[in-house]
Design an enzyme around this catalytic site. Sequence first.
Site, PDB file in Angstrom:
ATOM      1  N   HIS A 141     -10.535  -4.756  -3.136  1.00 21.32           N
ATOM      2  CA  HIS A 141      -9.034  -6.209  -2.495  1.00 21.32           C
ATOM      3  C   HIS A 141      -8.693  -5.937  -1.050  1.00 21.32           C
ATOM      4  CE1 HIS A 141     -10.058  -1.633  -2.176  1.00 21.32           C
ATOM      5  NE2 HIS A 141      -9.165  -1.150  -1.146  1.00 21.32           N
ATOM      6  N   PHE A 142      -7.881  -6.499  -0.327  1.00 22.05           N
ATOM      7  CA  PHE A 142      -7.959  -6.946   0.623  1.00 22.05           C
ATOM      8  C   PHE A 142      -6.538  -5.961   1.314  1.00 22.05           C
ATOM      9  CE2 PHE A 142     -10.002 -10.001  -0.613  1.00 22.05           C
ATOM     10  CZ  PHE A 142     -11.625 -10.564  -0.204  1.00 22.05           C
ATOM     11  N   HIS A 143      -6.875  -5.600   2.883  1.00 20.14           N
ATOM     12  CA  HIS A 143      -5.429  -4.690   3.063  1.00 20.14           C
ATOM     13  C   HIS A 143      -5.413  -5.962   4.424  1.00 20.14           C
ATOM     14  CE1 HIS A 143      -6.730  -1.040   2.171  1.00 20.14           C
ATOM     15  NE2 HIS A 143      -8.193  -1.270   2.131  1.00 20.14           N
ATOM     16  N   ASP A 202       0.413  -1.178   0.554  1.00 15.37           N
ATOM     17  CA  ASP A 202       0.040  -0.006  -0.282  1.00 15.37           C
ATOM     18  C   ASP A 202       0.277   1.404   0.066  1.00 15.37           C
ATOM     19  OD1 ASP A 202      -2.100   1.859   1.376  1.00 15.37           O
ATOM     20  OD2 ASP A 202      -2.794   0.564   0.901  1.00 15.37           O
TER      21      ASP A 202
HETATM   22  P1  AMP Z   1      -9.627   0.947   0.757  1.00 11.14           P
HETATM   23  O1  AMP Z   1      -9.863   2.760   0.209  1.00 11.14           O
HETATM   24  O2  AMP Z   1     -10.315   0.269   0.704  1.00 11.14           O
HETATM   25  O3  AMP Z   1     -10.369   1.425  -1.257  1.00 11.14           O
HETATM   26  O4  AMP Z   1      -8.389   1.199   0.099  1.00 11.14           O
HETATM   27  C1  AMP Z   1      -7.457   1.465  -1.119  1.00 11.14           C
HETATM   28  C2  AMP Z   1      -5.617   1.549  -0.617  1.00 11.14           C
HETATM   29  O5  AMP Z   1      -5.741   1.771  -1.873  1.00 11.14           O
HETATM   30  C3  AMP Z   1      -5.114   2.419  -0.045  1.00 11.14           C
HETATM   31  O6  AMP Z   1      -4.988   2.043   1.412  1.00 11.14           O
HETATM   32  C4  AMP Z   1      -4.886   3.543  -0.229  1.00 11.14           C
HETATM   33  O7  AMP Z   1      -3.241   3.804   0.325  1.00 11.14           O
HETATM   34  C5  AMP Z   1      -4.186   2.979  -1.619  1.00 11.14           C
HETATM   35  N1  AMP Z   1      -3.577   3.146  -2.743  1.00 11.14           N
HETATM   36  C6  AMP Z   1      -3.931   3.894  -3.409  1.00 11.14           C
HETATM   37  N2  AMP Z   1      -3.149   4.243  -4.874  1.00 11.14           N
HETATM   38  C7  AMP Z   1      -2.781   3.459  -4.298  1.00 11.14           C
HETATM   39  C8  AMP Z   1      -1.284   2.932  -5.802  1.00 11.14           C
HETATM   40  N3  AMP Z   1      -0.949   3.318  -6.700  1.00 11.14           N
HETATM   41  N4  AMP Z   1      -0.492   1.658  -5.052  1.00 11.14           N
HETATM   42  C9  AMP Z   1      -1.006   1.158  -3.753  1.00 11.14           C
HETATM   43  N5  AMP Z   1      -1.262   1.180  -2.988  1.00 11.14           N
HETATM   44  C10 AMP Z   1      -2.595   2.565  -2.899  1.00 11.14           C
END
Ligand code: AMP
Length: 138
Positions: free
Chosen positions: A102-104, A33
């Site tokens: 996506h999964f965090h 991330d």
């Molecule tokens: P969500 O809000 O659950 O959709 O999470 C999206 C995640 O993607 C967030 O934690 C962002 O920090 C992450 N994110 C956004 N753009 C990128 C990128 N280009 N590369 C890696 N992570 C990203």
Amino acid sequence: MAYNDQNIFAKILRGEIPAIKVYEDDRVLAFMDIMPQADGHTLVIPKAQAETLLDLPAEDAAYTIQIVQKVARAIETALSSKGIVLMQLSGEAAGQTVPHVHFHLIPSSVHKLGRHATEMGDQEKIKGFAEKIKAALA
Ligand code: AMP
């Protein structure tokens, strides 16, 4: 809602923008991330075009969870983490900011989490965590 293939994760999957990848096969990609909520914050995404978990075919969901487990184990090994916060936001109303499911995986006590998608991380430091996770996956 129709899947928008211009979202940032679709672009990462097509190789149009870079990502710090830790795992990839024909159905799933895992990468760091860019705005980590804790050291080692990793994302696991299915390659299937689905906006939310509810749009994802059950077979893809089941396979993705297997990889979530695999990457979680690697994170625990690589970072000597004692626990992993698994977060999945489905839908804008739930706080989802990127419309590709996506999964965090956040290796941290829930009490130490930074704010969600707020502050850019140090890219060199993130690459260091990625190398450790990749080594644990090898
Ligand atoms: P969500 O809000 O659950 O959709 O999470 C999206 C995640 O993607 C967030 O934690 C962002 O920090 C992450 N994110 C956004 N753009 C990128 C990128 N280009 N590369 C890696 N992570 C990203």
